[in-house]
Design a protein around this motif. Structure first.
Motif, PDB file in Angstrom:
ATOM      1  N   LYS A 187     -61.485  32.490 -23.913  1.00 43.20           N
ATOM      2  CA  LYS A 187     -60.047  32.533 -23.644  1.00 43.20           C
ATOM      3  C   LYS A 187     -59.268  32.273 -24.937  1.00 43.20           C
ATOM      4  O   LYS A 187     -58.270  32.940 -25.222  1.00 43.20           O
ATOM      5  N   TYR A 188     -59.750  31.322 -25.726  1.00 44.28           N
ATOM      6  CA  TYR A 188     -59.107  30.968 -26.982  1.00 44.28           C
ATOM      7  C   TYR A 188     -59.079  32.147 -27.955  1.00 44.28           C
ATOM      8  O   TYR A 188     -58.075  32.386 -28.617  1.00 44.28           O
ATOM      9  N   LEU A 189     -60.174  32.877 -28.031  1.00 45.31           N
ATOM     10  CA  LEU A 189     -60.246  34.006 -28.962  1.00 45.31           C
ATOM     11  C   LEU A 189     -59.255  35.111 -28.620  1.00 45.31           C
ATOM     12  O   LEU A 189     -58.799  35.824 -29.504  1.00 45.31           O
ATOM     13  N   THR A 190     -58.891  35.238 -27.347  1.00 45.58           N
ATOM     14  CA  THR A 190     -57.915  36.266 -26.975  1.00 45.58           C
ATOM     15  C   THR A 190     -56.473  35.761 -27.037  1.00 45.58           C
ATOM     16  O   THR A 190     -55.571  36.520 -27.344  1.00 45.58           O
ATOM     17  N   THR A 191     -56.269  34.454 -26.759  1.00 44.00           N
ATOM     18  CA  THR A 191     -54.891  33.932 -26.719  1.00 44.00           C
ATOM     19  C   THR A 191     -54.485  33.168 -27.969  1.00 44.00           C
ATOM     20  O   THR A 191     -53.310  32.870 -28.144  1.00 44.00           O
ATOM     21  N   SER A 192     -55.465  32.795 -28.816  1.00 50.29           N
ATOM     22  CA  SER A 192     -55.233  32.016 -30.036  1.00 50.29           C
ATOM     23  C   SER A 192     -54.799  30.585 -29.773  1.00 50.29           C
ATOM     24  O   SER A 192     -54.306  29.910 -30.674  1.00 50.29           O
ATOM     25  N   ALA A 193     -54.950  30.118 -28.536  1.00 47.00           N
ATOM     26  CA  ALA A 193     -54.588  28.732 -28.233  1.00 47.00           C
ATOM     27  C   ALA A 193     -55.310  28.264 -26.974  1.00 47.00           C
ATOM     28  O   ALA A 193     -55.687  29.070 -26.136  1.00 47.00           O
ATOM     29  N   CYS A 194     -55.502  26.970 -26.891  1.00 47.16           N
ATOM     30  CA  CYS A 194     -55.925  26.348 -25.636  1.00 47.16           C
ATOM     31  C   CYS A 194     -55.221  25.010 -25.570  1.00 47.16           C
ATOM     32  O   CYS A 194     -54.904  24.411 -26.597  1.00 47.16           O
ATOM     33  N   ARG A 195     -54.935  24.562 -24.369  1.00 51.98           N
ATOM     34  CA  ARG A 195     -54.178  23.329 -24.196  1.00 51.98           C
ATOM     35  C   ARG A 195     -54.857  22.420 -23.185  1.00 51.98           C
ATOM     36  O   ARG A 195     -55.147  22.832 -22.065  1.00 51.98           O
ATOM     37  N   ALA A 196     -55.121  21.194 -23.604  1.00 53.48           N
ATOM     38  CA  ALA A 196     -55.585  20.108 -22.731  1.00 53.48           C
ATOM     39  C   ALA A 196     -56.786  20.479 -21.865  1.00 53.48           C
ATOM     40  O   ALA A 196     -56.797  20.228 -20.680  1.00 53.48           O
ATOM     41  N   GLU A 197     -57.796  21.079 -22.497  1.00 49.43           N
ATOM     42  CA  GLU A 197     -59.047  21.373 -21.795  1.00 49.43           C
ATOM     43  C   GLU A 197     -59.888  20.105 -21.789  1.00 49.43           C
ATOM     44  O   GLU A 197     -60.179  19.554 -22.855  1.00 49.43           O
ATOM     45  N   GLU A 198     -60.268  19.628 -20.615  1.00 46.63           N
ATOM     46  CA  GLU A 198     -61.035  18.386 -20.530  1.00 46.63           C
ATOM     47  C   GLU A 198     -62.516  18.643 -20.791  1.00 46.63           C
ATOM     48  O   GLU A 198     -63.133  19.478 -20.139  1.00 46.63           O
ATOM     49  N   ILE A 199     -63.049  17.906 -21.763  1.00 45.97           N
ATOM     50  CA  ILE A 199     -64.475  17.973 -22.093  1.00 45.97           C
ATOM     51  C   ILE A 199     -64.968  16.574 -22.438  1.00 45.97           C
ATOM     52  O   ILE A 199     -64.162  15.658 -22.615  1.00 45.97           O
ATOM     53  N   LEU A 200     -66.274  16.438 -22.533  1.00 41.04           N
ATOM     54  CA  LEU A 200     -66.863  15.179 -22.972  1.00 41.04           C
ATOM     55  C   LEU A 200     -67.302  15.320 -24.413  1.00 41.04           C
ATOM     56  O   LEU A 200     -67.735  16.399 -24.827  1.00 41.04           O
ATOM     57  N   MET A 201     -67.195  14.244 -25.172  1.00 42.68           N
ATOM     58  CA  MET A 201     -67.644  14.200 -26.553  1.00 42.68           C
ATOM     59  C   MET A 201     -68.595  13.038 -26.735  1.00 42.68           C
ATOM     60  O   MET A 201     -68.427  12.000 -26.101  1.00 42.68           O
ATOM     61  N   ILE A 202     -69.568  13.212 -27.605  1.00 40.33           N
ATOM     62  CA  ILE A 202     -70.538  12.158 -27.876  1.00 40.33           C
ATOM     63  C   ILE A 202     -70.057  11.357 -29.086  1.00 40.33           C
ATOM     64  O   ILE A 202     -69.897  11.909 -30.173  1.00 40.33           O
ATOM     65  N   ARG A 203     -69.838  10.069 -28.872  1.00 37.64           N
ATOM     66  CA  ARG A 203     -69.482   9.196 -29.986  1.00 37.64           C
ATOM     67  C   ARG A 203     -70.743   8.917 -30.808  1.00 37.64           C
ATOM     68  O   ARG A 203     -71.856   9.116 -30.346  1.00 37.64           O
ATOM     69  N   LYS A 204     -70.549   8.419 -32.014  1.00 34.38           N
ATOM     70  CA  LYS A 204     -71.688   8.131 -32.889  1.00 34.38           C
ATOM     71  C   LYS A 204     -72.660   7.140 -32.249  1.00 34.38           C
ATOM     72  O   LYS A 204     -73.872   7.250 -32.411  1.00 34.38           O
ATOM     73  N   ASP A 205     -72.125   6.184 -31.446  1.00 35.04           N
ATOM     74  CA  ASP A 205     -72.993   5.198 -30.798  1.00 35.04           C
ATOM     75  C   ASP A 205     -73.698   5.747 -29.556  1.00 35.04           C
ATOM     76  O   ASP A 205     -74.421   5.032 -28.876  1.00 35.04           O
ATOM     77  N   GLY A 206     -73.469   7.034 -29.249  1.00 33.50           N
ATOM     78  CA  GLY A 206     -74.135   7.669 -28.115  1.00 33.50           C
ATOM     79  C   GLY A 206     -73.342   7.640 -26.826  1.00 33.50           C
ATOM     80  O   GLY A 206     -73.682   8.334 -25.871  1.00 33.50           O
ATOM     81  N   SER A 207     -72.278   6.839 -26.776  1.00 32.24           N
ATOM     82  CA  SER A 207     -71.460   6.794 -25.564  1.00 32.24           C
ATOM     83  C   SER A 207     -70.627   8.077 -25.473  1.00 32.24           C
ATOM     84  O   SER A 207     -70.452   8.795 -26.463  1.00 32.24           O
ATOM     85  N   LEU A 208     -70.129   8.342 -24.278  1.00 35.10           N
ATOM     86  CA  LEU A 208     -69.342   9.561 -24.059  1.00 35.10           C
ATOM     87  C   LEU A 208     -67.857   9.225 -23.976  1.00 35.10           C
ATOM     88  O   LEU A 208     -67.465   8.207 -23.415  1.00 35.10           O
ATOM     89  N   ALA A 209     -67.057  10.106 -24.538  1.00 36.10           N
ATOM     90  CA  ALA A 209     -65.598   9.999 -24.461  1.00 36.10           C
ATOM     91  C   ALA A 209     -65.090  11.210 -23.697  1.00 36.10           C
ATOM     92  O   ALA A 209     -65.540  12.334 -23.939  1.00 36.10           O
ATOM     93  N   THR A 210     -64.169  10.989 -22.773  1.00 37.69           N
ATOM     94  CA  THR A 210     -63.493  12.096 -22.098  1.00 37.69           C
ATOM     95  C   THR A 210     -62.285  12.440 -22.950  1.00 37.69           C
ATOM     96  O   THR A 210     -61.451  11.581 -23.216  1.00 37.69           O
ATOM     97  N   VAL A 211     -62.208  13.695 -23.391  1.00 34.76           N
ATOM     98  CA  VAL A 211     -61.109  14.107 -24.265  1.00 34.76           C
ATOM     99  C   VAL A 211     -60.430  15.355 -23.727  1.00 34.76           C
ATOM    100  O   VAL A 211     -61.025  16.144 -22.995  1.00 34.76           O
ATOM    101  N   LEU A 212     -59.165  15.495 -24.101  1.00 32.88           N
ATOM    102  CA  LEU A 212     -58.428  16.721 -23.832  1.00 32.88           C
ATOM    103  C   LEU A 212     -58.357  17.467 -25.158  1.00 32.88           C
ATOM    104  O   LEU A 212     -57.828  16.959 -26.140  1.00 32.88           O
ATOM    105  N   LEU A 213     -58.933  18.667 -25.172  1.00 32.40           N
ATOM    106  CA  LEU A 213     -58.989  19.494 -26.375  1.00 32.40           C
ATOM    107  C   LEU A 213     -57.858  20.513 -26.362  1.00 32.40           C
ATOM    108  O   LEU A 213     -57.689  21.243 -25.388  1.00 32.40           O
ATOM    109  N   SER A 214     -57.089  20.531 -27.439  1.00 29.24           N
ATOM    110  CA  SER A 214     -56.070  21.563 -27.647  1.00 29.24           C
ATOM    111  C   SER A 214     -56.348  22.197 -29.003  1.00 29.24           C
ATOM    112  O   SER A 214     -56.673  21.494 -29.958  1.00 29.24           O
ATOM    113  N   MET A 215     -56.268  23.522 -29.069  1.00 30.95           N
ATOM    114  CA  MET A 215     -56.543  24.244 -30.324  1.00 30.95           C
ATOM    115  C   MET A 215     -55.482  25.295 -30.567  1.00 30.95           C
ATOM    116  O   MET A 215     -54.969  25.894 -29.629  1.00 30.95           O
ATOM    117  N   THR A 216     -55.207  25.508 -31.833  1.00 29.22           N
ATOM    118  CA  THR A 216     -54.316  26.584 -32.259  1.00 29.22           C
ATOM    119  C   THR A 216     -55.003  27.346 -33.374  1.00 29.22           C
ATOM    120  O   THR A 216     -55.556  26.737 -34.294  1.00 29.22           O
TER     121      THR A 216
END
Length: 180
Positions: free
Chosen positions: A69-98
């Motif tokens: 979707k991003y490649l066609t629209t050139s943007a994404c807003r507040a997509e919820e994903i999980l990220m791995i912190r360095k200590d191995g724990s998970l963070a819930t994040v909202l990803l926005s890209m331009t």
């Protein structure tokens, strides 16, 4: 160029976690807020693919849903994903890209913002569990309980309250059971 330094300083000073990726999805910069939020040093992240910081489920969502979707629209807003912190724990994040597209319209760079909403998610889940426990306790109580609106309407009541009303002569207003 002269403006590049200004933009880099602005990006690093913003109070949000930001990173910049090249066309292949590799991190070419990340601000201090990004490093602090996830526990990595800049050396830990530069040159690595953003997807390497995601658990399998979020990596799959990124590749199959978000990026197309991003490649066609050139943007994404507040997509919820999980990220791995360095200590191995998970963070819930909202990803926005331009996207920044070069002269030929090709994707050259992506500026990405990550909002860590882990604490908000935990609080919402706790509130939901607390609400469920309250409703269960309210319903199971042997004491007659009801929630009454400011206009006097019964919003909801437990079985004990309904049984109480059945035993009283409500038409006479005898809610106390003693004629008051």
């Amino acid at each position: 160029d002269q403006n590049g330094g200004v933009y880099e300083r602005l990006l690093s000073a913003l109070p949000v976690a930001l990173h910049c990726m090249d066309a292949s999805g590799r991190l070419i910069s990340a601000n201090q807020q990004w490093c602090d939020a996830f526990g990595y040093s800049l050396n830990d992240v530069l040159g690595r693919s953003f997807s390497e910081f995601l658990p399998t489920e979020s990596r799959s969502k990124l590749v199959t849903t978000i990026y197309p979707k991003y490649l066609t629209t050139s943007a994404c807003r507040a997509e919820e994903i999980l990220m791995i912190r360095k200590d191995g724990s998970l963070a819930t994040v909202l990803l926005s890209m331009t996207a920044y597209r070069g002269d030929k319209g090709r994707l050259d760079r992506s500026i990405c913002m990550l909002e860590d909403v882990t604490e908000k998610k935990i609080a919402a889940m706790a509130s939901s569990r607390s609400d469920q426990r309250f409703k269960a306790a309210f319903a199971a109580s042997v004491h007659a309980m009801a929630v009454i609106s400011p206009t006097g309407q019964i919003e909801f009541a437990n079985e004990a309250f309904k049984n109480f009303l059945e035993r009283r002569d409500v038409s006479r207003g005898d809610l106390h059971g003693d004629g008051r």
